[in-house]
Design an enzyme around this catalytic site. Structure first.
Site, short mmCIF file in Angstrom:
data_model
loop_
_atom_site.label_atom_id
_atom_site.label_comp_id
_atom_site.label_asym_id
_atom_site.label_seq_id
_atom_site.Cartn_x
_atom_site.Cartn_y
_atom_site.Cartn_z
CB SER A 159 -0.95 0.02 1.20
OG SER A 159 -0.29 0.00 2.35
CG ASN A 160 3.84 2.78 3.12
OD1 ASN A 160 3.43 4.05 3.09
ND2 ASN A 160 3.42 1.97 3.97
CB ILE A 179 17.50 -8.57 9.40
CG1 ILE A 179 16.32 -8.58 10.37
CG2 ILE A 179 18.71 -7.96 10.23
CD1 ILE A 179 16.05 -7.82 11.12
CG ASN A 231 12.18 0.97 6.83
OD1 ASN A 231 11.74 0.33 6.03
ND2 ASN A 231 12.40 0.45 8.13
CG HIS A 262 9.55 1.03 12.49
ND1 HIS A 262 9.39 -0.40 12.17
CD2 HIS A 262 8.84 1.20 13.71
CE1 HIS A 262 9.29 -0.88 13.46
NE2 HIS A 262 8.82 -0.09 14.02
CB SER A 277 9.65 7.00 12.20
OG SER A 277 8.98 7.00 13.55
CG ASP A 280 12.69 -1.31 12.70
OD1 ASP A 280 13.04 -1.05 11.55
OD2 ASP A 280 12.40 -2.26 13.45
CD GLN A 289 -2.02 10.69 9.50
OE1 GLN A 289 -1.45 11.60 9.10
NE2 GLN A 289 -3.21 10.71 9.28
CD GLU A 290 3.00 2.93 7.58
OE1 GLU A 290 3.78 2.51 6.69
OE2 GLU A 290 2.54 2.27 8.73
C1 GAR Z 1 3.69 -0.66 6.86
O1 GAR Z 1 2.99 -0.58 7.97
C2 GAR Z 1 5.29 -0.23 7.22
O2 GAR Z 1 5.19 0.67 7.92
C3 GAR Z 1 5.73 -1.63 7.95
O3 GAR Z 1 5.05 -2.72 7.11
C4 GAR Z 1 3.85 -2.15 6.51
C5 GAR Z 1 3.72 -2.61 4.91
O4 GAR Z 1 2.78 -2.22 4.54
N1 GAR Z 1 7.17 -1.80 7.86
C6 GAR Z 1 7.63 -2.17 8.63
O5 GAR Z 1 7.25 -2.86 9.86
C7 GAR Z 1 9.20 -2.22 8.84
N2 GAR Z 1 10.06 -2.50 9.90
P1 GAR Z 1 2.35 -1.88 2.68
O6 GAR Z 1 3.02 -3.35 2.32
O7 GAR Z 1 0.90 -2.01 2.72
O8 GAR Z 1 2.88 -0.65 2.37
#
Ligand code: GAR
Length: 232
Positions: A26-27, A105, A120, A122, A149, A158, A186-187
């Site tokens: 989704s990001n 990792i 990244n 998080h 963040s 992280d 928000q992301e």
């Molecule tokens: C997001 O919430 C991102 O912040 C998290 O994984 C999800 C991915 O969602 N990332 C972490 O936890 C990294 N440590 P998405 O695939 O829908 O973008």
């Protein structure tokens, strides 16, 4: 790697980027959308997934982007996987590597190769709640505030310097699912904003691991509030 970076970046067109995913994407979609409507000056050269079944790959293909799968389960160890990943990324000559839900990792050699050129996102207000299951852990800790963040990636998982954060209030009736939805919303504002700053050469990571924004040392992460639009 492409030398179009941070404060040194020559403003000669969209910043070439490679996006790494492992799942939903989704990001990735938020970045694709902002790029497509002209709000984000980047050229998404490729989307690379560590998993062949990542649903985010479909978003990339739908947008006509080049996709690659480097399946971590087929590599003997972390170093071999990271080497294959690095070779693949570098073939696209990106100025920035964007980790968007990339759940691996990374080895120190890999991270150092992209030092200052890898971001990244998080789902917590780092340095609080690194690692997994952040939403439930926030509730269990009784925190009143949560968020997301964007940080430069360093050897400290992280733990790299944070550029930008978005905050959301934790309500008494929030569950891990409701919090996850609020934070994800928000992301999708936060990550394009940070990438935009990098693409415009407004942020960079110096040799001492400090972030500079618009020529000034960033003492604390910038914050996008829950309600207001992005600072620009
Ligand atoms: C997001 O919430 C991102 O912040 C998290 O994984 C999800 C991915 O969602 N990332 C972490 O936890 C990294 N440590 P998405 O695939 O829908 O973008």
């Amino acid at each position: 790697m492409n030398d179009s970076r941070g404060a040194n970046r020559v403003q000669d067109g969209p910043l070439p980027i490679v996006i790494l995913i492992s799942g939903r994407g989704s990001n990735l979609q938020a970045i694709i959308d902002k790029t497509a409507n002209g709000e984000l000056p980047v050229d998404i050269r490729a989307v690379i997934s560590s998993r062949p079944d990542a649903t985010g790959l479909a978003h990339a293909r739908q947008a006509g982007l080049e996709t690659r799968v480097i399946d971590h389960t087929t590599y003997e160890d972390r170093e071999t996987f990271d080497q294959a990943l690095q070779t693949c990324i570098d073939s696209y000559r990106p100025g920035l590597v964007v980790l968007a839900g990339f759940m691996r990792i990374l080895s120190p050699g890999f991270v150092n190769h992209y030092r200052g050129h890898m971001l990244n996102i998080h789902p917590s207000l780092l340095p609080d709640f690194p690692g997994l299951n952040t939403h439930q852990r926030v509730i269990d800790a009784g925190s009143r505030e949560h968020g997301a963040s964007v940080h430069f990636v360093t050897e400290d998982t992280d733990g790299g310097p944070v550029v930008l954060q978005a905050r959301v209030a934790v309500r008494a009736d929030d569950t891990a699912n409701t919090l996850a939805a609020k934070v994800l919303e928000q992301e999708h504002r936060l990550y394009p904003q940070a990438i935009h700053w990098f693409a415009e050469g407004r942020i960079f990571l110096d040799e001492n691991g400090r972030i500079h924004l618009d020529g000034n040392l960033l003492e604390h992460p910038e914050t996008l509030s829950e309600d207001t639009s992005a600072p620009c």
